[in-house]
Motif scaffolding. Structure first.
Motif, PDB file in Angstrom:
ATOM      1  N   ARG A   1      -4.313  -5.251  -7.709  1.00 56.57           N
ATOM      2  CA  ARG A   1      -5.135  -5.176  -8.888  1.00 56.57           C
ATOM      3  C   ARG A   1      -5.875  -4.183  -7.963  1.00 56.57           C
ATOM      4  NH1 ARG A   1      -6.841 -11.441  -8.808  1.00 56.57           N
ATOM      5  NH2 ARG A   1      -5.627 -12.288  -9.915  1.00 56.57           N
ATOM      6  N   ARG A   2      -6.382  -3.467  -6.977  1.00 54.78           N
ATOM      7  CA  ARG A   2      -7.137  -2.162  -6.821  1.00 54.78           C
ATOM      8  C   ARG A   2      -6.044  -0.922  -7.006  1.00 54.78           C
ATOM      9  NH1 ARG A   2      -9.834  -2.223  -0.805  1.00 54.78           N
ATOM     10  NH2 ARG A   2     -11.962  -4.253  -1.479  1.00 54.78           N
ATOM     11  N   PHE A   3      -4.419  -1.081  -7.532  1.00 52.70           N
ATOM     12  CA  PHE A   3      -4.492   0.158  -8.126  1.00 52.70           C
ATOM     13  C   PHE A   3      -3.281   0.127  -9.559  1.00 52.70           C
ATOM     14  CE2 PHE A   3      -3.228   0.345  -3.477  1.00 52.70           C
ATOM     15  CZ  PHE A   3      -3.633   1.501  -3.085  1.00 52.70           C
TER      16      PHE A   3
ATOM     17  N   LEU B   1      -5.425   0.323   3.511  1.00 51.71           N
ATOM     18  CA  LEU B   1      -4.815  -0.818   2.606  1.00 51.71           C
ATOM     19  C   LEU B   1      -3.125   0.313   3.414  1.00 51.71           C
ATOM     20  CD1 LEU B   1      -6.227  -0.946  -0.495  1.00 51.71           C
ATOM     21  CD2 LEU B   1      -6.665  -2.366   0.688  1.00 51.71           C
TER      22      LEU B   1
ATOM     23  N   GLN C   1      -4.551  -8.996  -4.183  1.00 51.52           N
ATOM     24  CA  GLN C   1      -5.999  -7.602  -4.471  1.00 51.52           C
ATOM     25  C   GLN C   1      -5.829  -6.312  -4.422  1.00 51.52           C
ATOM     26  OE1 GLN C   1      -8.893  -8.822  -5.660  1.00 51.52           O
ATOM     27  NE2 GLN C   1      -8.637 -11.335  -5.592  1.00 51.52           N
ATOM     28  N   THR C   2      -4.564  -6.520  -3.270  1.00 50.19           N
ATOM     29  CA  THR C   2      -4.790  -4.911  -3.067  1.00 50.19           C
ATOM     30  C   THR C   2      -3.573  -4.583  -4.801  1.00 50.19           C
ATOM     31  OG1 THR C   2      -3.956  -5.335  -1.042  1.00 50.19           O
ATOM     32  CG2 THR C   2      -2.881  -2.858  -2.333  1.00 50.19           C
TER      33      THR C   2
ATOM     34  N   SER D   1       0.645   3.656  -3.790  1.00 45.04           N
ATOM     35  CA  SER D   1      -1.032   4.488  -3.013  1.00 45.04           C
ATOM     36  C   SER D   1      -0.058   6.268  -3.158  1.00 45.04           C
ATOM     37  CB  SER D   1      -1.092   4.455  -1.782  1.00 45.04           C
ATOM     38  OG  SER D   1      -0.449   4.298  -0.960  1.00 45.04           O
TER      39      SER D   1
ATOM     40  N   LYS E   1       2.125   3.280 -12.218  1.00 41.25           N
ATOM     41  CA  LYS E   1       1.049   2.955 -13.388  1.00 41.25           C
ATOM     42  C   LYS E   1       1.165   2.255 -14.275  1.00 41.25           C
ATOM     43  CE  LYS E   1      -0.186   7.162 -15.214  1.00 41.25           C
ATOM     44  NZ  LYS E   1       1.379   6.762 -17.029  1.00 41.25           N
TER      45      LYS E   1
ATOM     46  N   ARG F   1      -2.085  -6.085 -12.423  1.00 40.28           N
ATOM     47  CA  ARG F   1      -3.772  -7.820 -12.940  1.00 40.28           C
ATOM     48  C   ARG F   1      -2.330  -8.170 -12.709  1.00 40.28           C
ATOM     49  NH1 ARG F   1      -8.109  -5.407 -11.355  1.00 40.28           N
ATOM     50  NH2 ARG F   1      -8.324  -3.432 -12.441  1.00 40.28           N
TER      51      ARG F   1
ATOM     52  N   ASP G   1     -14.808  -8.898  -0.151  1.00 39.29           N
ATOM     53  CA  ASP G   1     -14.580  -8.129  -1.379  1.00 39.29           C
ATOM     54  C   ASP G   1     -12.747  -8.299  -1.808  1.00 39.29           C
ATOM     55  OD1 ASP G   1     -14.164  -7.137   1.358  1.00 39.29           O
ATOM     56  OD2 ASP G   1     -13.992  -4.914   1.018  1.00 39.29           O
ATOM     57  N   PHE G   2     -12.270  -9.148  -1.017  1.00 44.16           N
ATOM     58  CA  PHE G   2     -10.968  -9.412  -1.326  1.00 44.16           C
ATOM     59  C   PHE G   2     -10.927 -10.143  -1.967  1.00 44.16           C
ATOM     60  CE2 PHE G   2     -10.105  -6.210   2.370  1.00 44.16           C
ATOM     61  CZ  PHE G   2      -8.909  -5.720   1.930  1.00 44.16           C
TER      62      PHE G   2
ATOM     63  N   GLY H   1       0.846  -0.883   0.139  1.00 41.59           N
ATOM     64  CA  GLY H   1       0.153  -0.072  -0.181  1.00 41.59           C
ATOM     65  C   GLY H   1       1.112   1.492  -0.008  1.00 41.59           C
TER      66      GLY H   1
END
Length: 927
Positions: free
Chosen positions: A417-419, A815, A414-415, A376, A382, A422, A774-775, A372
């Motif tokens: 993927r949220r950012f 996170l 999963q963290t 973040s 990216k 993939r 949700d994870f 995180g």
């Protein structure tokens, strides 16, 4: 299969392993075979079949003498003659295995005689003999070839050699692995690789190829020199490095010759340490910090650009940053240290590499906890392609049995993927350094890799030196796993809801493979040993981790050992859906059918009554009928003798027993024993249970414990040299009150202004049913709220402003980690709270008191009868803190903080035991 055919097959199996002659005399690990677990007698196994079943769980510690020092008067050394000690079986292989035995004797030349013994993976002797005597030369040296003609099965073997000469004797030993030779033609795509942090040793690539690894991850630009590094200070802004690439190109050629794909590791920490060390430029104040970020970026980007298409796969960041204290914050300069320095280096590397237009896939390396912070705060990330999870930073990783390892991977992936990332790999894993035996290390290696693939990792790397390719017994297990799973894709978790039992299906065009094991049992150090029974075993074969057949036949029934040792079920006939159906109709015997524990004592409808809340969780992948009962303290009675219910896979059923107290009930804790009959087996669990209710009373904070008289405390006892404590809690219409009197053997108070560490007390409140769906992963069958259930995490601590209540976590999952340079907006003192910490050096006690507004604990309303999940942890400086779970009877695999999300956050406080807000106290009789 008929009984006669089954007996014949068993005899062939014994001959195949070389154990037929010793089957009646040799016992597991040289001792008496352990008796079969209760319940297995229903299978009607013969003594020999029981012994075969128990062999799978045998744990043996091999005796490996230290290599003789160079100045030893007499010593013997045993070494394999093939790279990594990995011998290939089959056409064009290396069998019979040949080893080199060398002896050195100081003094007059003399004859040396050798005797050898070979033990298999389970410590059973499979070969022994002697060699012809050899004469030492003028230098005192002699050598002989040891040819092991009796080894023709895949697996691990430990070779002992003793040498005698005149009146002297010495011993040497080494391990070797026998694997199947790789098939010709194009190699199938495989997720398995080997990670190496240092320069590759001689034979490294060939050893990896023999083990079946498809990829190696190697640190680049670490042993090469920069030809134009300025000697008088940090490099100028327009400086670009010029490398001498000869050593790196040579290492790459050796890896490619072994038909291995390469992942390059760009470790900014190693680059900075190398080029900013004593041999690097002398920087002024503030300059070293800037160069510490910029220099590794330029060096790493040049490395990627040079190799171009040769290495299209790169991992940015090694473990140096991820270990505790691995990258300290600088004392001065414009660039902050720690996490931010790492973020800037990673973002800079990505930007520089993209500017070169090199066709490279870039993976960001991070632990689940650290991710995180990395992702973040830097939008430049990216442009990364994926994340490389490091789950063993600092030499220790989350535990397997508690589920923390799997949930750490789930959380990290999963963290990412949220950012926007993939893709994921598990960058480094191993066999578990804390394992008590080489066999258990091999078992854990297999479990870690299978769970990593189950969590969604595209690839998983084994750490070089952790069993591969030494080889330790784990090397043979790794080779077998790669052989079976290398060309397969992960298909499904066949028992997704059942805790402590695992069955994972892999499918390919050639075969289907199920990897299964179990950690069921109260003692994590000694899980239950049982068996899995398939009524129709046609088309299936069972193998242990080193490739030995372990399936037993009773007509059409196939019996497979089930315990902490993973077992492979292999079929080339059945389709994936047929395998799923077979595994859902199995029977399990010999292991605990369910876990049960008293979740808490609650007040009843009268002063002389209590409710005993019992939890029962199924550990079977199929529905079973269960009957629960309690054995109560003397004088207690219950109005329900027993309760019957059906229970689905992994489901937790709650059974509440109304009990009348004895007139002369002893003070808490109360000893309560729960009994369960399920799936034809009995399970018992005895606990010392503390009452878990909170009476209504208004407390004045700061007046010692005078206002707490009449409220029974919860007592926590520490181990030798640790603290002990008495804890009380109360509430009224406005506040939740907490008090702890802590006895220590130290004469000082260790402050922790941020609420973590030191002597701070952490308070966790769970108020809402929340699961971790949700994870992307189900909550393993536990009821809602069992994981990630700490809504409010606070601490009573001593800061610059005195005693205060600090909020560490709010009602939303965050996170990122909570550290001083990266605080969330709600981190800080709780408004309206009162706190007092009084330390009495003469008595060695500290009294903590706190009043926390109910408004800060929403949705807690302070209504009588309301239940909440509440837990606390009392810091004791450096030693392990005192935890409510230790006296609440919570099972270790639930009490372990690493079992809760965020899983890698050691300060996450799990809230498991229910507490109930009751009426005024004292006045009502309570145990």
């Amino acid at each position: 299969m008929s009984g006669r055919l089954a007996s014949a097959a068993l005899g062939v199996w014994l001959l195949w392993t070389g154990a037929a002659a010793a089957a009646g005399a040799a016992d597991v690990a040289g001792g008496v075979a352990a008796p079969a677990p209760m319940g297995l007698e229903t299978l009607g196994l013969t003594p020999l079949q029981q012994r075969i079943l128990s062999d799978v769980f045998a744990k043996h510690a091999f005796q490996t003498p230290e290599p003789p020092p160079p100045d030893a008067d007499f010593g013997v050394l045993v070494e394999p003659t093939v790279p990594g000690g990995v011998y290939r079986r089959g056409p064009g292989g290396d069998l019979p295995a040949r080893l080199r035995v060398a002896v050195r004797k100081v003094g007059v030349p003399a004859a040396a005689r050798f005797a050898y013994r070979v033990d298999d993976f389970y410590g059973r002797k499979v070969a022994e003999g002697t060699l012809e005597a050899v004469q030492t030369d003028a230098l005192g040296l002699a050598a002989a070839d040891l040819v092991l003609r009796d080894l023709f099965s895949v697996g691990y073997y430990h070779v002992y050699v003793s040498a005698t000469s005149v009146d002297r004797r010495a011993e040497g030993a080494c391990g070797i692995a026998v694997v199947d030779a790789a098939e010709g033609g194009e190699r199938p795509e495989s997720p398995f690789g080997v990670a190496l942090a240092e320069a590759p040793p001689d034979g490294f690539a060939e050893a990896c190829r023999r083990l079946g690894a498809a990829r190696v991850a190697v640190t680049w630009a670490d042993e090469r020199s920069v030809a134009n590094l300025p000697p008088g200070g940090p490099p100028p802004a327009d400086w670009r490095p010029e490398f001498d690439w000869a050593a790196g190109d040579q290492a790459l050629a050796a890896v490619r010759a072994a038909d291995l794909a390469v992942t390059g590791i760009l470790d900014p920490g190693r680059l900075a340490a190398r080029f900013l060390g004593p041999q690097g430029p002398a920087a002024g104040a503030g300059e070293a910090d800037a160069a510490g970020v910029r220099l590794p970026v330029l060096l790493g980007a040049a490395c990627v650009e040079h190799y171009g298409k040769g290495i299209p796969d790169w991992q940015i960041g090694g473990t140096r940053f991820l270990e505790p204290g691995g990258w300290p914050a600088p004392k001065s300069g414009p660039v902050p240290g720690g996490a931010e320095a790492y973020r800037q280096m990673v973002a800079g590397l990505i930007a520089e590499v993209r500017a070169t237009r090199a066709p490279a896939a870039l993976w960001v390396s991070a632990t689940p906890e650290f991710m995180g912070d990395v992702l973040s705060e830097a939008t430049a990330l990216k442009d990364a392609d994926g994340v490389s999870l490091v789950v063993e930073a600092g030499g220790a990783g989350p535990t397997l049995r508690s589920g923390a390892y799997r949930r750490s991977l789930d959380f990290g992936i999963q963290t990412a993927r949220r950012f926007g990332l993939r893709r994921a790999v598990v960058g480094a894993t191993g066999e578990g350094p804390d394992a008590a035996s080489p066999q258990r290390q091999a078992w854990r290696l297999v479990a870690r890799h299978v769970l990593a693939l189950a969590a969604g990792a595209e690839r998983v790397y084994v750490t070089y030196g952790r069993g591969v390719p030494a080889p330790l017994p784990a090397a043979a297990a790794y080779a077998r796993m790669v052989d079976l799973l290398g060309g397969a894709k992960y298909d499904a978790d066949l028992w997704p809801d059942a805790p402590l039992v695992e069955a994972h299906l892999f499918s390919s065009a050639r075969r289907r493979v199920v990897v299964l094991w179990s950690w069921a049992g109260d003692d994590p150090a000694a899980p239950d040993r049982g068996a899995l029974v398939l009524e129709n075993g046609f088309g299936l074969e069972a193998f242990d981790v080193v490739g030995r057949p372990v399936g037993l036949w009773k007509g059409r029934r196939l019996i497979v050992p089930l315990g902490e040792a993973p077992v492979f079920l292999v079929t080339t006939i059945l389709k994936a859906n047929e395998v799923r159906d077979r595994l859902r109709r199995v029977q399990i015997v010999g292991t605990a059918p369910a876990a049960l524990w008293v979740r808490g004592l609650e007040p009843g409808d009268r002063a002389d009554r209590v409710k005993v809340r019992l939890w029962v969780q199924s550990q079977r992948p199929y529905r079973v009928d269960a009957t629960a009962a309690l054995l109560l303290p003397a004088g207690w009675t219950t109005r329900q003798a027993k309760q019957r219910f059906g229970i689905d896979p992994g489901e937790v059923r709650e059974a509440v027993f109304d009990c009348d107290l004895a007139k002369d009930a002893a003070p808490p804790p109360c000893r309560i024993e729960a009994v369960l009959e399920a799936d034809g087996a009995w399970t018992r669990r005895a606990q010392q249970v503390q009452p878990a209710w909170i009476p209504r009373r208004t407390i004045r904070v700061g007046f010692g414990l005078s206002d707490w008289e009449g409220i029974a405390p919860v007592r926590l006892e520490g181990g030798p040299g640790q603290a002990a404590a008495e804890v009380r809690a109360a509430y009224d219409g406005r506040f939740f009150y907490f008090a702890a009197q802590v006895a220590r053997d130290r004469g000082s108070f260790l402050s922790a202004a941020n609420g973590y560490g030191g002597d701070a007390i952490q308070l966790g409140f769970g108020l809402r049913p929340r699961a971790d769906d949700d994870f992307g992963h189900r909550s393993r069958g536990l009821p809602a709220g069992a994981f990630r259930d700490t809504d409010h995490l606070m601490a009573i601590t001593l800061g610059e402003a005195g005693a205060q209540v600090v909020r560490l976590r709010g009602t939303q999952v965050v996170l990122r980690t909570h550290r001083e340079e990266n605080l969330d907006p709600w981190f800080g003192p709780v408004e309206g709270a009162e706190a007092s910490i009084v330390f009495d050096a003469s008595s060695g006690t500290t009294i903590y008191e706190a009043a926390i507004p109910l408004a800060a604990l929403a949705p807690l309303k302070g209504e009588r009868g309301q239940a909440l999940r509440f837990a606390f942890r009392i810091g004791s400086g450096g030693p392990r803190p005192l935890d409510w779970a230790q006296v609440a009877g919570t099972p270790d695999y639930l009490a372990n903080p690493a079992s809760f999300l965020p899983t890698s956050d050691a300060d996450a406080l799990p809230c498991q035991t229910r507490w109930v807000l009751t009426g005024p106290a004292p006045g009502a009789k309570q145990p």
